[in-house]
Design a protein around this motif. Structure first.
Motif, PDB file in Angstrom:
ATOM      1  N   VAL A  23       0.820  -1.205   0.000  1.00  0.00           N
ATOM      2  CA  VAL A  23       0.000   0.000   0.000  1.00  0.00           C
ATOM      3  C   VAL A  23       0.858   1.261   0.000  1.00  0.00           C
ATOM      4  O   VAL A  23       1.855   1.346   0.719  1.00  0.00           O
ATOM      5  N   ILE A  24       0.460   2.218  -0.829  1.00  0.00           N
ATOM      6  CA  ILE A  24       0.930   3.599  -0.713  1.00  0.00           C
ATOM      7  C   ILE A  24      -0.294   4.439  -0.394  1.00  0.00           C
ATOM      8  O   ILE A  24      -1.234   4.504  -1.191  1.00  0.00           O
ATOM      9  N   PHE A  25      -0.316   5.038   0.795  1.00  0.00           N
ATOM     10  CA  PHE A  25      -1.451   5.873   1.170  1.00  0.00           C
ATOM     11  C   PHE A  25      -1.427   7.182   0.392  1.00  0.00           C
ATOM     12  O   PHE A  25      -0.387   7.806   0.230  1.00  0.00           O
ATOM     13  N   THR A  26      -2.593   7.589  -0.083  1.00  0.00           N
ATOM     14  CA  THR A  26      -2.761   8.929  -0.675  1.00  0.00           C
ATOM     15  C   THR A  26      -3.695   9.666   0.264  1.00  0.00           C
ATOM     16  O   THR A  26      -4.887   9.380   0.305  1.00  0.00           O
ATOM     17  N   THR A  27      -3.159  10.595   1.037  1.00  0.00           N
ATOM     18  CA  THR A  27      -3.891  11.116   2.177  1.00  0.00           C
ATOM     19  C   THR A  27      -3.972  12.626   2.196  1.00  0.00           C
ATOM     20  O   THR A  27      -3.060  13.313   1.739  1.00  0.00           O
TER      21      THR A  27
ATOM     22  N   TYR B 276       0.619  15.949  11.517  1.00  0.00           N
ATOM     23  CA  TYR B 276       0.531  15.070  12.684  1.00  0.00           C
ATOM     24  C   TYR B 276       0.340  13.618  12.257  1.00  0.00           C
ATOM     25  O   TYR B 276       1.024  12.713  12.720  1.00  0.00           O
ATOM     26  N   ALA B 277      -0.601  13.402  11.348  1.00  0.00           N
ATOM     27  CA  ALA B 277      -0.870  12.044  10.885  1.00  0.00           C
ATOM     28  C   ALA B 277       0.287  11.514  10.042  1.00  0.00           C
ATOM     29  O   ALA B 277       0.595  10.328  10.085  1.00  0.00           O
ATOM     30  N   LEU B 278       0.918  12.391   9.266  1.00  0.00           N
ATOM     31  CA  LEU B 278       2.021  11.946   8.433  1.00  0.00           C
ATOM     32  C   LEU B 278       3.182  11.461   9.285  1.00  0.00           C
ATOM     33  O   LEU B 278       3.878  10.503   8.933  1.00  0.00           O
ATOM     34  N   LYS B 279       3.406  12.102  10.429  1.00  0.00           N
ATOM     35  CA  LYS B 279       4.447  11.633  11.345  1.00  0.00           C
ATOM     36  C   LYS B 279       4.118  10.234  11.852  1.00  0.00           C
ATOM     37  O   LYS B 279       4.998   9.390  11.994  1.00  0.00           O
ATOM     38  N   ALA B 280       2.831   9.990  12.138  1.00  0.00           N
ATOM     39  CA  ALA B 280       2.410   8.666  12.582  1.00  0.00           C
ATOM     40  C   ALA B 280       2.634   7.632  11.487  1.00  0.00           C
ATOM     41  O   ALA B 280       3.073   6.509  11.749  1.00  0.00           O
ATOM     42  N   ILE B 281       2.348   8.009  10.234  1.00  0.00           N
ATOM     43  CA  ILE B 281       2.561   7.094   9.110  1.00  0.00           C
ATOM     44  C   ILE B 281       4.050   6.788   8.958  1.00  0.00           C
ATOM     45  O   ILE B 281       4.457   5.630   8.827  1.00  0.00           O
ATOM     46  N   LYS B 282       4.884   7.840   8.998  1.00  0.00           N
ATOM     47  CA  LYS B 282       6.325   7.641   8.843  1.00  0.00           C
ATOM     48  C   LYS B 282       6.899   6.809   9.983  1.00  0.00           C
ATOM     49  O   LYS B 282       7.808   6.000   9.787  1.00  0.00           O
ATOM     50  N   ALA B 283       6.368   7.004  11.199  1.00  0.00           N
ATOM     51  CA  ALA B 283       6.865   6.254  12.353  1.00  0.00           C
ATOM     52  C   ALA B 283       6.638   4.761  12.195  1.00  0.00           C
ATOM     53  O   ALA B 283       7.352   3.954  12.798  1.00  0.00           O
ATOM     54  N   ASN B 284       5.653   4.387  11.388  1.00  0.00           N
ATOM     55  CA  ASN B 284       5.364   2.980  11.148  1.00  0.00           C
ATOM     56  C   ASN B 284       5.943   2.480   9.828  1.00  0.00           C
ATOM     57  O   ASN B 284       5.535   1.445   9.315  1.00  0.00           O
ATOM     58  N   ALA B 285       6.882   3.266   9.269  1.00  0.00           N
ATOM     59  CA  ALA B 285       7.636   2.854   8.079  1.00  0.00           C
ATOM     60  C   ALA B 285       6.742   2.561   6.896  1.00  0.00           C
ATOM     61  O   ALA B 285       6.982   1.616   6.146  1.00  0.00           O
ATOM     62  N   LEU B 286       5.715   3.372   6.717  1.00  0.00           N
ATOM     63  CA  LEU B 286       4.805   3.197   5.594  1.00  0.00           C
ATOM     64  C   LEU B 286       4.958   4.351   4.620  1.00  0.00           C
ATOM     65  O   LEU B 286       5.280   5.471   5.003  1.00  0.00           O
ATOM     66  N   GLU B 287       4.702   4.064   3.341  1.00  0.00           N
ATOM     67  CA  GLU B 287       4.826   5.092   2.322  1.00  0.00           C
ATOM     68  C   GLU B 287       3.511   5.857   2.195  1.00  0.00           C
ATOM     69  O   GLU B 287       2.431   5.290   2.375  1.00  0.00           O
ATOM     70  N   TYR B 288       3.594   7.143   1.902  1.00  0.00           N
ATOM     71  CA  TYR B 288       2.399   7.959   1.741  1.00  0.00           C
ATOM     72  C   TYR B 288       2.670   9.043   0.718  1.00  0.00           C
ATOM     73  O   TYR B 288       3.816   9.406   0.452  1.00  0.00           O
ATOM     74  N   LEU B 289       1.580   9.568   0.170  1.00  0.00           N
ATOM     75  CA  LEU B 289       1.622  10.730  -0.706  1.00  0.00           C
ATOM     76  C   LEU B 289       0.586  11.721  -0.197  1.00  0.00           C
ATOM     77  O   LEU B 289      -0.579  11.369  -0.014  1.00  0.00           O
TER      78      LEU B 289
END
Length: 258
Positions: free
Chosen positions: A76-80, A85-98
């Motif tokens: 999964v790549i999250f598109t958010t 605040y939420a992006l820090k939570a995503i990065k802390a769990n080693a997940l990719e996001y856009l």
């Protein structure tokens, strides 16, 4: 690499599709879904390596697709549209996001990471745990400071403190901002009730949410009314009046006399 796009916003779906088509030739879009239910059908019918997945969607949110994605070994790549605040939570769990609106260079980088990572990690036993931690972190909304709103031609990134109130208009939500601007969004009010920080925002009627920072007065002279600092008078439902009174007492204790 086969991929699907999952997003309830038509503009978001089409813009991401064309960005991938024009800039990421290594990605083949096997299907596009506007809900988690449709995404499950695509996963059952196709060999999918990668999912571009929105988080905030009506009905089931993006997290509720994760178990099915794991079953099909799709990453999964999250598109958010969530804030930092939420992006820090995503990065802390080693997940990719856009972060929406999606930047072309960031999209290319995310795809390149996926191309390197997925072949080497066909199974990832810790993925479900990391996603569970992420969902738990996001349950605390007090840190949210910005929100991205689709406006028909793109997105508006606004500070949540600039929101005076939000009113429902059928299946749309109308944001009233401190500078007098209005932004109409094709999402129902309940979605923003769940996203916005509940220490500052309160639903006072089935058709309205207010920012307590912008509340000037709550009176009963002509029915229950919330009078905002900007002068707007907003009806408070009888069912919500007691909750508003209680919140104002605790809010004054916390923030001092307003």
């Amino acid at each position: 690499m086969n991929a699907i796009i999952v997003d309830d916003e038509e503009f978001a779906r089409s813009s991401l599709f064309f960005l991938l088509q024009d800039n990421c030739p290594q990605i083949h879009i096997s299907g596009i879904a506007k809900s988690v239910a449709e995404a499950r059908i695509l996963l059952a019918q196709n060999q999918v390596d990668l999912i571009f997945l929105d988080i905030a969607m009506p009905g089931e949110n993006g997290f509720e697709l994760i178990s099915t994605a794991n079953e099909h070994n799709a990453h999964v790549i999250f598109t958010t549209a969530y804030d930092q605040y939420a992006l820090k939570a995503i990065k802390a769990n080693a997940l990719e996001y856009l972060l929406k609106p999606i930047d072309i260079d960031e999209l290319k980088e995310a795809v390149e990471k996926a191309m390197r990572y997925i072949p080497a990690n066909k199974t990832d036993s810790d993925r479900g745990k990391r996603l569970g931690n992420l969902a738990e972190n996001l349950a605390d909304r007090s840190g949210i400071t910005k929100i991205t709103l689709p406006n028909g031609q793109g997105y508006s990134l606004i500070d949540v403190d600039d929101i005076v109130y939000i009113e429902a208009d059928s299946n749309y939500s109308v944001f009233h901002l401190r500078n007098g601007d209005q932004i109409t969004v094709s999402k129902v009010l309940k979605e923003y009730e769940e996203i916005l920080p509940d220490d500052r925002f309160l639903r006072i009627h089935k058709s309205s949410i207010i920012n307590l920072n912008d509340l000037k007065e709550f009176n009963f002279k002509h029915g229950y009314q919330a009078i905002m600092k900007s002068g707007e008078k907003i009806t408070v439902s009888r069912r919500r009046a007691a909750e508003l009174s209680e919140r104002l007492r605790s809010y004054t204790d916390l923030h001092g006399e307003k």
